[in-house]
Motif scaffolding. Structure first.
Motif, PDB file in Angstrom:
ATOM      1  N   TRP A  33       0.839  -1.199   0.000  1.00  0.00           N
ATOM      2  CA  TRP A  33       0.000   0.000   0.000  1.00  0.00           C
ATOM      3  C   TRP A  33       0.876   1.252   0.000  1.00  0.00           C
ATOM      4  O   TRP A  33       1.769   1.386   0.845  1.00  0.00           O
ATOM      5  CB  TRP A  33      -0.920   0.030   1.223  1.00  0.00           C
ATOM      6  CG  TRP A  33      -1.702  -1.233   1.406  1.00  0.00           C
ATOM      7  CD1 TRP A  33      -1.447  -2.242   2.289  1.00  0.00           C
ATOM      8  CD2 TRP A  33      -2.859  -1.640   0.666  1.00  0.00           C
ATOM      9  NE1 TRP A  33      -2.368  -3.249   2.156  1.00  0.00           N
ATOM     10  CE2 TRP A  33      -3.252  -2.914   1.173  1.00  0.00           C
ATOM     11  CE3 TRP A  33      -3.599  -1.063  -0.358  1.00  0.00           C
ATOM     12  CZ2 TRP A  33      -4.349  -3.595   0.682  1.00  0.00           C
ATOM     13  CZ3 TRP A  33      -4.693  -1.749  -0.855  1.00  0.00           C
ATOM     14  CH2 TRP A  33      -5.062  -2.999  -0.337  1.00  0.00           C
ATOM     15  N   LEU A  34       0.626   2.128  -0.934  1.00  0.00           N
ATOM     16  CA  LEU A  34       1.253   3.449  -0.927  1.00  0.00           C
ATOM     17  C   LEU A  34       0.224   4.449  -0.441  1.00  0.00           C
ATOM     18  O   LEU A  34      -0.884   4.534  -0.997  1.00  0.00           O
ATOM     19  CB  LEU A  34       1.736   3.837  -2.329  1.00  0.00           C
ATOM     20  CG  LEU A  34       2.198   5.296  -2.492  1.00  0.00           C
ATOM     21  CD1 LEU A  34       3.450   5.570  -1.664  1.00  0.00           C
ATOM     22  CD2 LEU A  34       2.428   5.635  -3.975  1.00  0.00           C
ATOM     23  N   VAL A  35       0.576   5.181   0.588  1.00  0.00           N
ATOM     24  CA  VAL A  35      -0.302   6.212   1.137  1.00  0.00           C
ATOM     25  C   VAL A  35       0.409   7.545   0.988  1.00  0.00           C
ATOM     26  O   VAL A  35       1.485   7.756   1.564  1.00  0.00           O
ATOM     27  CB  VAL A  35      -0.628   5.950   2.627  1.00  0.00           C
ATOM     28  CG1 VAL A  35      -1.663   6.956   3.125  1.00  0.00           C
ATOM     29  CG2 VAL A  35      -1.131   4.528   2.823  1.00  0.00           C
ATOM     30  N   ARG A  36      -0.176   8.436   0.213  1.00  0.00           N
ATOM     31  CA  ARG A  36       0.444   9.723  -0.051  1.00  0.00           C
ATOM     32  C   ARG A  36      -0.084  10.777   0.914  1.00  0.00           C
ATOM     33  O   ARG A  36      -1.284  10.845   1.185  1.00  0.00           O
ATOM     34  CB  ARG A  36       0.184  10.157  -1.493  1.00  0.00           C
ATOM     35  CG  ARG A  36       0.769   9.193  -2.514  1.00  0.00           C
ATOM     36  CD  ARG A  36       0.509   9.615  -3.932  1.00  0.00           C
ATOM     37  NE  ARG A  36       1.161  10.888  -4.237  1.00  0.00           N
ATOM     38  CZ  ARG A  36       1.220  11.397  -5.472  1.00  0.00           C
ATOM     39  NH1 ARG A  36       0.666  10.756  -6.480  1.00  0.00           N
ATOM     40  NH2 ARG A  36       1.815  12.544  -5.684  1.00  0.00           N
ATOM     41  N   GLY A  37       0.819  11.572   1.435  1.00  0.00           N
ATOM     42  CA  GLY A  37       0.451  12.645   2.343  1.00  0.00           C
ATOM     43  C   GLY A  37       0.952  13.977   1.833  1.00  0.00           C
ATOM     44  O   GLY A  37       1.678  14.057   0.840  1.00  0.00           O
ATOM     45  N   SER A  38       0.597  15.037   2.517  1.00  0.00           N
ATOM     46  CA  SER A  38       1.012  16.373   2.091  1.00  0.00           C
ATOM     47  C   SER A  38       2.486  16.630   2.382  1.00  0.00           C
ATOM     48  O   SER A  38       3.117  17.457   1.715  1.00  0.00           O
ATOM     49  CB  SER A  38       0.149  17.432   2.790  1.00  0.00           C
ATOM     50  OG  SER A  38       0.291  17.339   4.206  1.00  0.00           O
ATOM     51  N   GLN A  39       3.050  15.905   3.377  1.00  0.00           N
ATOM     52  CA  GLN A  39       4.430  16.133   3.751  1.00  0.00           C
ATOM     53  C   GLN A  39       5.299  14.873   3.657  1.00  0.00           C
ATOM     54  O   GLN A  39       6.529  14.971   3.629  1.00  0.00           O
ATOM     55  CB  GLN A  39       4.505  16.684   5.181  1.00  0.00           C
ATOM     56  CG  GLN A  39       3.819  18.025   5.351  1.00  0.00           C
ATOM     57  CD  GLN A  39       3.859  18.517   6.784  1.00  0.00           C
ATOM     58  OE1 GLN A  39       4.560  17.966   7.639  1.00  0.00           O
ATOM     59  NE2 GLN A  39       3.089  19.550   7.068  1.00  0.00           N
ATOM     60  N   ARG A  40       4.682  13.699   3.615  1.00  0.00           N
ATOM     61  CA  ARG A  40       5.438  12.440   3.586  1.00  0.00           C
ATOM     62  C   ARG A  40       4.576  11.377   2.922  1.00  0.00           C
ATOM     63  O   ARG A  40       3.353  11.380   3.040  1.00  0.00           O
ATOM     64  CB  ARG A  40       5.783  12.009   5.014  1.00  0.00           C
ATOM     65  CG  ARG A  40       6.452  10.642   5.124  1.00  0.00           C
ATOM     66  CD  ARG A  40       6.627  10.202   6.573  1.00  0.00           C
ATOM     67  NE  ARG A  40       7.573  11.041   7.271  1.00  0.00           N
ATOM     68  CZ  ARG A  40       8.895  10.867   7.245  1.00  0.00           C
ATOM     69  NH1 ARG A  40       9.411   9.880   6.547  1.00  0.00           N
ATOM     70  NH2 ARG A  40       9.689  11.672   7.912  1.00  0.00           N
ATOM     71  N   ASP A  41       5.232  10.483   2.189  1.00  0.00           N
ATOM     72  CA  ASP A  41       4.560   9.314   1.639  1.00  0.00           C
ATOM     73  C   ASP A  41       5.022   8.080   2.405  1.00  0.00           C
ATOM     74  O   ASP A  41       6.177   7.997   2.838  1.00  0.00           O
ATOM     75  CB  ASP A  41       4.885   9.130   0.155  1.00  0.00           C
ATOM     76  CG  ASP A  41       4.340  10.255  -0.709  1.00  0.00           C
ATOM     77  OD1 ASP A  41       3.422  10.965  -0.250  1.00  0.00           O
ATOM     78  OD2 ASP A  41       4.828  10.428  -1.834  1.00  0.00           O
ATOM     79  N   VAL A  42       4.115   7.129   2.571  1.00  0.00           N
ATOM     80  CA  VAL A  42       4.426   5.905   3.303  1.00  0.00           C
ATOM     81  C   VAL A  42       4.080   4.701   2.443  1.00  0.00           C
ATOM     82  O   VAL A  42       2.995   4.633   1.849  1.00  0.00           O
ATOM     83  CB  VAL A  42       3.656   5.846   4.643  1.00  0.00           C
ATOM     84  CG1 VAL A  42       3.738   4.459   5.262  1.00  0.00           C
ATOM     85  CG2 VAL A  42       4.204   6.877   5.617  1.00  0.00           C
ATOM     86  N   VAL A  43       5.004   3.764   2.368  1.00  0.00           N
ATOM     87  CA  VAL A  43       4.747   2.460   1.769  1.00  0.00           C
ATOM     88  C   VAL A  43       4.548   1.467   2.910  1.00  0.00           C
ATOM     89  O   VAL A  43       5.398   1.352   3.794  1.00  0.00           O
ATOM     90  CB  VAL A  43       5.922   2.009   0.879  1.00  0.00           C
ATOM     91  CG1 VAL A  43       5.773   0.545   0.499  1.00  0.00           C
ATOM     92  CG2 VAL A  43       5.983   2.866  -0.372  1.00  0.00           C
ATOM     93  N   ILE A  44       3.420   0.778   2.900  1.00  0.00           N
ATOM     94  CA  ILE A  44       3.115  -0.208   3.927  1.00  0.00           C
ATOM     95  C   ILE A  44       3.360  -1.591   3.332  1.00  0.00           C
ATOM     96  O   ILE A  44       2.635  -2.039   2.451  1.00  0.00           O
ATOM     97  CB  ILE A  44       1.676  -0.061   4.429  1.00  0.00           C
ATOM     98  CG1 ILE A  44       1.460   1.345   4.992  1.00  0.00           C
ATOM     99  CG2 ILE A  44       1.356  -1.119   5.499  1.00  0.00           C
ATOM    100  CD1 ILE A  44       0.013   1.663   5.327  1.00  0.00           C
ATOM    101  N   ASP A  45       4.422  -2.229   3.805  1.00  0.00           N
ATOM    102  CA  ASP A  45       4.956  -3.493   3.306  1.00  0.00           C
ATOM    103  C   ASP A  45       5.621  -3.292   1.940  1.00  0.00           C
ATOM    104  O   ASP A  45       5.294  -2.360   1.209  1.00  0.00           O
ATOM    105  CB  ASP A  45       3.906  -4.597   3.284  1.00  0.00           C
ATOM    106  CG  ASP A  45       3.547  -5.043   4.705  1.00  0.00           C
ATOM    107  OD1 ASP A  45       4.421  -4.950   5.590  1.00  0.00           O
ATOM    108  OD2 ASP A  45       2.398  -5.464   4.931  1.00  0.00           O
ATOM    109  N   ALA A  46       6.591  -4.167   1.643  1.00  0.00           N
ATOM    110  CA  ALA A  46       7.466  -3.892   0.501  1.00  0.00           C
ATOM    111  C   ALA A  46       7.681  -5.081  -0.413  1.00  0.00           C
ATOM    112  O   ALA A  46       8.522  -5.022  -1.307  1.00  0.00           O
ATOM    113  CB  ALA A  46       8.823  -3.388   1.018  1.00  0.00           C
ATOM    114  N   GLY A  47       6.950  -6.183  -0.202  1.00  0.00           N
ATOM    115  CA  GLY A  47       7.076  -7.325  -1.090  1.00  0.00           C
ATOM    116  C   GLY A  47       8.401  -8.061  -0.942  1.00  0.00           C
ATOM    117  O   GLY A  47       9.121  -7.898   0.045  1.00  0.00           O
ATOM    118  N   LEU A  48       8.716  -8.869  -1.945  1.00  0.00           N
ATOM    119  CA  LEU A  48       9.889  -9.741  -1.893  1.00  0.00           C
ATOM    120  C   LEU A  48      11.205  -8.984  -2.040  1.00  0.00           C
ATOM    121  O   LEU A  48      12.233  -9.414  -1.527  1.00  0.00           O
ATOM    122  CB  LEU A  48       9.813 -10.793  -3.001  1.00  0.00           C
ATOM    123  CG  LEU A  48       8.664 -11.795  -2.948  1.00  0.00           C
ATOM    124  CD1 LEU A  48       8.698 -12.672  -4.194  1.00  0.00           C
ATOM    125  CD2 LEU A  48       8.749 -12.653  -1.695  1.00  0.00           C
ATOM    126  N   GLY A  49      11.182  -7.913  -2.808  1.00  0.00           N
ATOM    127  CA  GLY A  49      12.419  -7.179  -3.052  1.00  0.00           C
ATOM    128  C   GLY A  49      13.194  -7.671  -4.260  1.00  0.00           C
ATOM    129  O   GLY A  49      14.361  -7.329  -4.418  1.00  0.00           O
TER     130      GLY A  49
END
Length: 277
Positions: A33-49
């Motif tokens: 999940w990518l969650v975009r914010g006004s000051q920071r973006d967060v990726v929740i979990d990153a898969g296998l890589g």
């Protein structure tokens, strides 16, 4: 294979994007999940890589800054350290995990990461000559250790950390209270809850499920974005959590103990082979 080929995404609205690894064809394929914010973006979990997720986010335009502004900081948060969720953390500069699993992530503990990947699960190899036997979760030094009640601020939205052990000892959910959205990781998804891994604990899982039921009772969750499978709502969340609590009796504990022993032996054998390569 490029990152643009390996991943695909779907916009959900409200600054949230659902990302998946296209060629990892397995029930273990985690939702990202990518969650975009006004000051920071967060990726929740990153898969296998196997391919760089930050490269995909940049090349697909998902991290495009607002006009006239520089790129927002990007934080990768692991809901827990299992391989299908944390393997891709290696590609991020800023990484957050729960403190209970930080040491495992730092030493690249593939036993605690439950690393088991087979060639048949990867429909197209990420590069020529790749083999699942080569795969391991590398060590990563977290830049932030999370605890119950911590708040990850994105500027215009806040994600509250809820420590929900049971599936693993450091499992967390992230709760967007204002929007009544729960990013649940593997604490709960629309399938059978896994409580037979080396660091799973049924009593913790029961307590976590009771917390989930309480969230629904208080009207604090309307949408669940889980670690696997499809999105669901509050009614389904309550049913999944309450079913686990009601079934976690003596017979369940006995069968789970046997499964945990088998899983533990299999993981130790697998990871001894990885270490010796």
């Amino acid at each position: 294979m490029s990152a643009l080929e390996w991943f695909a995404h779907k916009p959900l609205g409200g600054g949230i994007f659902w990302i998946q690894e296209r060629f990892y064809e397995s029930g273990n394929r985690a939702n990202i999940w990518l969650v975009r914010g006004s000051q920071r973006d967060v990726v929740i979990d990153a898969g296998l890589g196997l391919r760089s997720l930050p490269d995909y986010l940049r090349d697909s335009g998902l991290l495009a800054p607002a006009e006239g502004a520089g790129p927002r900081p990007l934080l990768a948060v692991a809901t827990h350290v299992h391989f299908d969720h944390s393997g891709g953390l290696q590609h991020f500069e800023e990484v957050a995990v729960h403190s209970a699993e930080a040491a495992a992530r730092l030493r690249g503990d593939n036993y605690e990461a439950v690393t088991w990947l087979s060639d048949r699960e990867v429909a197209r190899p990420p590069q020529p000559g790749w083999s699942a036997r080569q795969f391991r979760v590398p060590p990563v030094r977290p830049s932030r250790l999370l605890q119950e009640g911590d708040v990850i601020s994105l500027g215009d939205r806040q994600l509250t950390v809820m420590h929900m052990p049971g599936h693993s000892r450091g499992s967390i959910c992230l709760h967007d209270k204002d929007r009544k959205i729960l990013f649940s990781g593997d604490v709960v998804y629309d399938g059978s809850m896994i409580d037979w891994l080396p660091y799973s604990r049924i009593s913790d899982y029961v307590a976590s499920c009771q917390r989930l039921m309480d969230l629904v009772d208080r009207g604090l969750v309307e949408k669940v974005l889980p670690g696997h499978f499809n999105i669901f709502g509050a009614e389904r969340l309550y049913r999944l959590a309450s079913n686990y609590v009601s079934q976690a009796g003596v017979c369940h504990k006995i069968s789970t103990c046997a499964m945990r022993s088998i899983a533990s032996i299999a993981l130790r054998i697998t990871n001894s082979r990885i270490t010796s390569q």
